[in-house]
Design an enzyme around this catalytic site. Structure first.
Site, short mmCIF file in Angstrom:
data_model
loop_
_atom_site.label_atom_id
_atom_site.label_comp_id
_atom_site.label_asym_id
_atom_site.label_seq_id
_atom_site.Cartn_x
_atom_site.Cartn_y
_atom_site.Cartn_z
N ASP A 1 0.80 -1.22 0.00
CA ASP A 1 0.00 0.00 0.00
C ASP A 1 0.83 1.27 0.00
O ASP A 1 0.28 2.37 0.09
CB ASP A 1 -0.94 0.02 1.22
CG ASP A 1 -2.10 -0.95 1.07
OD1 ASP A 1 -2.68 -0.99 -0.03
OD2 ASP A 1 -2.39 -1.68 2.02
N ASP B 1 -6.67 -4.28 -5.50
CA ASP B 1 -6.28 -2.93 -5.08
C ASP B 1 -4.89 -2.55 -5.58
O ASP B 1 -4.58 -1.37 -5.79
CB ASP B 1 -6.29 -2.81 -3.55
CG ASP B 1 -7.48 -3.48 -2.88
OD1 ASP B 1 -7.90 -4.54 -3.35
OD2 ASP B 1 -7.96 -2.93 -1.88
#
Length: 411
Positions: free
Chosen positions: A120, A182
């Site tokens: 992330d 994602d």
């Protein structure tokens, strides 16, 4: 000039309501008003969370009025600084820039050796320092982005061809090498870094990740698996599963939004029409499944009962993606379709039903974070706000370009 005057006379004869002057394209969203609204909400948030902390506003649950905060190591920590940078871009207010700078600086520990980092880091660093560098051109921000990209690249497995998402799931779920949808969003920092001194290897990693994901993480109709699981020895695809969707073979709304946005961005960076055609396929499926208000349920295949929550975050992400996709299109009809759909999404998101207004200091409400996990359901969430504001700015730029083009063709 004659064509402008002629059209003006026709407009007068028909009544202004039936004809829009070419110099002022119709703006159903009233984007300047929406950006002013966002600025008001952002200032409410700054006042409510205090301005001497590195805690970031993350979410507001259904019955709450104030933000739940997170520290800089949360995967969403880059969105709040990014929101502030977008607000500064919209308003030019130096006080907002000061807050954007302060919250961005809070994230510096993420690129130090003491922090191991994870998949992330693209969200964390590029939404914050990426926007900071774009708007300030401070060289030190460029260096931080490059360090973040290199940290992300260390999670790349060349045998598989993708970036590892969740190391903890290797033992917990038996997923040797897992890649979540994602991660398509985190490729942008790699492309940017490659163009700004990071080297071609980062570009190749991003392209390989997108290619392998395209091959294995989607069903034949273009619907996504949230998680693709691969073998670490020879890299073969094992299975597609879900973590936040309704089921392994259902269409999780935000996952499809990440995919549409991600492959649009990959096409922008590579100019490879394979990625454009794939982005179209993903977008077309999403649009075919939408309800009338253009805001998806959290999973397209979950039972749509009276209490089934929507996911405004998916709509915000997709609206931003479709504005860009329409600008990159090589087909006018497709461009018009994606643009019209994006506008409809923004119109609904900008309505009293979805904006926080007096109810909450968030920009928009009614997002679903993790339904199976039981949290952030029908909530306001920072990434929904980030992509909503990004979509508004992209829309404003699109309208300005339309106005310039109309002026040129009418002279």
């Amino acid at each position: 000039m004659k064509s402008k005057l002629s059209l003006l006379l026709i407009c007068i004869s028909l009544g202004w309501e039936s004809c829009t002057p070419p110099s002022k394209p119709a703006d159903p969203i009233e984007v300047d008003r929406q950006l002013a609204y966002c600025d008001t909400q952002i200032r409410k948030t700054l006042e409510s969370i205090g301005q001497n902390s590195c805690l970031m506003p993350r979410s507001i649950d259904t019955r709450q009025k104030t933000w739940n905060t997170c520290d800089i190591y949360d995967w969403t920590s880059g969105f709040w600084p990014g929101i502030l940078w977008y607000d500064y871009e919209a308003t030019g207010d130096t006080a907002i820039r000061s807050q954007a700078t302060r919250y961005t600086e809070c994230l510096r520990p993420l690129i130090t050796p003491l922090h191991k980092g994870d998949h992330d880091i693209g969200f964390q660093i590029f939404c914050s320092f990426g926007n900071a560098y774009r708007l300030t051109e401070k060289e030190e921000y460029r260096d931080i982005i490059l360090k973040g990209a290199r940290k992300l690249a260390r999670l790349y497995n060349p045998k598989v061809g993708t970036i590892l998402s969740w190391p903890g799931m290797v033992k917990e779920m038996g997923w040797p090498h897992n890649t979540i949808m994602d991660n398509m969003m985190n490729l942008e920092i790699l492309f940017w870094a490659s163009r700004n001194g990071g080297g071609k290897e980062l570009y190749d990693i991003a392209v390989n990740h997108a290619t392998v994901t395209m091959k294995h993480a989607f069903r034949n109709d273009g619907g996504n698996y949230h998680v693709a699981v691969y073998d670490t020895l020879d890299g073969h695809f094992i299975k597609g599963v879900t973590n936040q969707g309704y089921g392994d073979s259902t269409l999780w709304a935000r996952g499809q939004a990440w995919a549409i946005y991600g492959y649009t961005m990959v096409y922008r960076e590579t100019k490879d029409k394979t990625f454009l055609r794939f982005a179209e396929k993903l977008a077309n499926l999403y649009l075919q499944r939408l309800p009338d208000d253009y805001i998806p349920y959290w999973d397209f295949d979950a039972p749509h009962t009276a209490d089934c929550p929507k996911d405004a975050s998916a709509a915000a992400i997709t609206s931003s993606a479709l504005i860009e996709l329409s600008s990159l299109e090589d087909n006018e009809e497709a461009a018009r379709k994606y643009r019209q759909a994006a506008v409809k999404m923004l119109e609904t998101l900008s309505s009293a039903q979805y904006q926080g207004r007096e109810q909450k200091p968030a920009l928009i409400m009614h997002s679903t974070g993790n339904y199976p996990g039981g949290y952030e359901i029908d909530a306001a969430i920072n990434y929904a706000d980030y992509y909503y504001l990004q979509a508004l700015l992209r829309y404003r730029k699109m309208m300005a370009e339309d106005s310039q083009q109309t002026g040129k063709t009418s002279d």
